[in-house]
Each structure stands twice: as structure tokens, then as C-alpha cells.
Design a protein around this motif. Structure first.
Motif, PDB file in Angstrom:
ATOM      1  N   TRP A  10      11.963 -20.067   6.883  1.00 25.77           N
ATOM      2  CA  TRP A  10      13.001 -18.551   6.883  1.00 25.77           C
ATOM      3  C   TRP A  10      14.587 -18.681   6.412  1.00 25.77           C
ATOM      4  O   TRP A  10      14.958 -19.446   7.435  1.00 25.77           O
ATOM      5  CB  TRP A  10      13.078 -17.157   6.900  1.00 25.77           C
ATOM      6  N   ARG A  11      15.753 -19.243   5.677  1.00 25.45           N
ATOM      7  CA  ARG A  11      16.717 -19.312   5.615  1.00 25.45           C
ATOM      8  C   ARG A  11      18.029 -17.664   4.978  1.00 25.45           C
ATOM      9  O   ARG A  11      17.376 -17.241   3.793  1.00 25.45           O
ATOM     10  CB  ARG A  11      17.188 -20.264   4.446  1.00 25.45           C
ATOM     11  N   VAL A  12      18.458 -17.520   5.096  1.00 28.55           N
ATOM     12  CA  VAL A  12      19.291 -15.979   5.278  1.00 28.55           C
ATOM     13  C   VAL A  12      19.895 -16.984   3.789  1.00 28.55           C
ATOM     14  O   VAL A  12      20.592 -17.845   3.593  1.00 28.55           O
ATOM     15  CB  VAL A  12      20.047 -16.063   5.613  1.00 28.55           C
ATOM     16  N   VAL A  13      19.813 -16.216   2.705  1.00 29.32           N
ATOM     17  CA  VAL A  13      20.768 -16.795   1.733  1.00 29.32           C
ATOM     18  C   VAL A  13      22.178 -15.538   1.065  1.00 29.32           C
ATOM     19  O   VAL A  13      22.718 -16.080   0.583  1.00 29.32           O
ATOM     20  CB  VAL A  13      20.393 -16.795   0.648  1.00 29.32           C
ATOM     21  N   CYS A  14      22.025 -14.483   1.337  1.00 32.64           N
ATOM     22  CA  CYS A  14      22.762 -13.264   0.894  1.00 32.64           C
ATOM     23  C   CYS A  14      22.669 -12.281   2.256  1.00 32.64           C
ATOM     24  O   CYS A  14      22.070 -12.156   2.380  1.00 32.64           O
ATOM     25  CB  CYS A  14      23.067 -13.068   0.155  1.00 32.64           C
TER      26      CYS A  14
END
Length: 125
Positions: free
Chosen positions: A17-21
Motif C-alpha cells: 500500500w502506498r500513500v498517494v494523497c
């Protein structure tokens, strides 16, 4: 529909999981575009009948024109599917799996997306 906003986030990755905004960057029933690595991802926060908004992440590149415009498309419902209409040639793509309703050979890449507290994450794994 409001104009899509371009966001770039280089946040540390946790598992896939990657934070995008930030959650506050989302616009209900509209698109917001984030740059994830070298890929533009269109995020759609869509109101559902149950009242709980759903979050979708699809490729921003229109498969027909090759232009990054999907985040500016119109959100709607066709044949019971939540869709995004390409702003250029008006093909309808299912938000759930990216399949084009008019031509199943066309498809947008999709990613699982979720709200985690005050941030939006997509599964890049």
C-alpha cells in the motif's frame, strides 16, 4: 464537475500500500489525479446508494487517444455499473475493473484503493 487536480506524493511505502494523497484532496463524485512513480492515477470518490462513498483508482491515460484525461471524465452509472466516461471519445469504463462497456478489448489499469485515516492509499503490489 470540477477540474481534476494534479497531486504528487513521494511517501514511504508500507507493504504494497502506498500513500498517494490526503483524504481532503478528494472531490466527491469527481476525479483527482495523482502521480505514483511515473504513472498518473485517477482517483474517484463516488457516493453510493448506501451513503458510504466508494474509492476507485484507475489509469489516467485514455486507451483510445493516449492522452491523460480520464480524471476529467464524468462519473455515472450504466447498466448497474459505476463508470467514468472518457472526456474525449465518450467511452464508458467500469470503475471497478476498468473494462470499456462499448469495446471490451479496451481497458484501464486499476488498483485497489482505500482510505486509511486521513490519507488515500493504493495497492501498488
Amino acid at each position: 464537475m470540477s477540474q481534476a487536480n494534479a497531486l504528487t506524493m513521494d511517501m514511504p511505502q508500507t507493504q504494497a500500500w502506498r500513500v498517494v494523497c490526503a483524504r481532503q484532496d478528494l472531490v466527491l463524485n469527481s476525479g483527482v489525479v495523482a502521480l505514483v512513480g511515473n504513472t498518473q492515477v485517477a482517483l474517484f470518490h463516488v457516493a453510493s446508494i448506501s451513503g458510504t462513498p466508494q474509492l476507485f483508482a484507475v489509469e489516467n491515460r485514455d486507451p483510445v487517444s493516449g492522452v491523460n484525461v480520464i480524471g476529467r471524465g464524468l462519473v455515472g452509472s450504466l447498466a448497474g455499473d459505476l463508470v467514468i466516461a472518457s472526456p474525449l471519445y465518450k467511452q464508458h469504463y467500469r470503475l471497478e475493473d476498468g473494462t470499456c462497456l462499448e469495446d471490451p478489448a479496451l481497458k484501464l489499469r486499476t488498483w485497489p484503493a482505500r482510505l486509511a485515516g486521513d490519507v488515500v492509499e493504493i495497492d501498488v503490489g
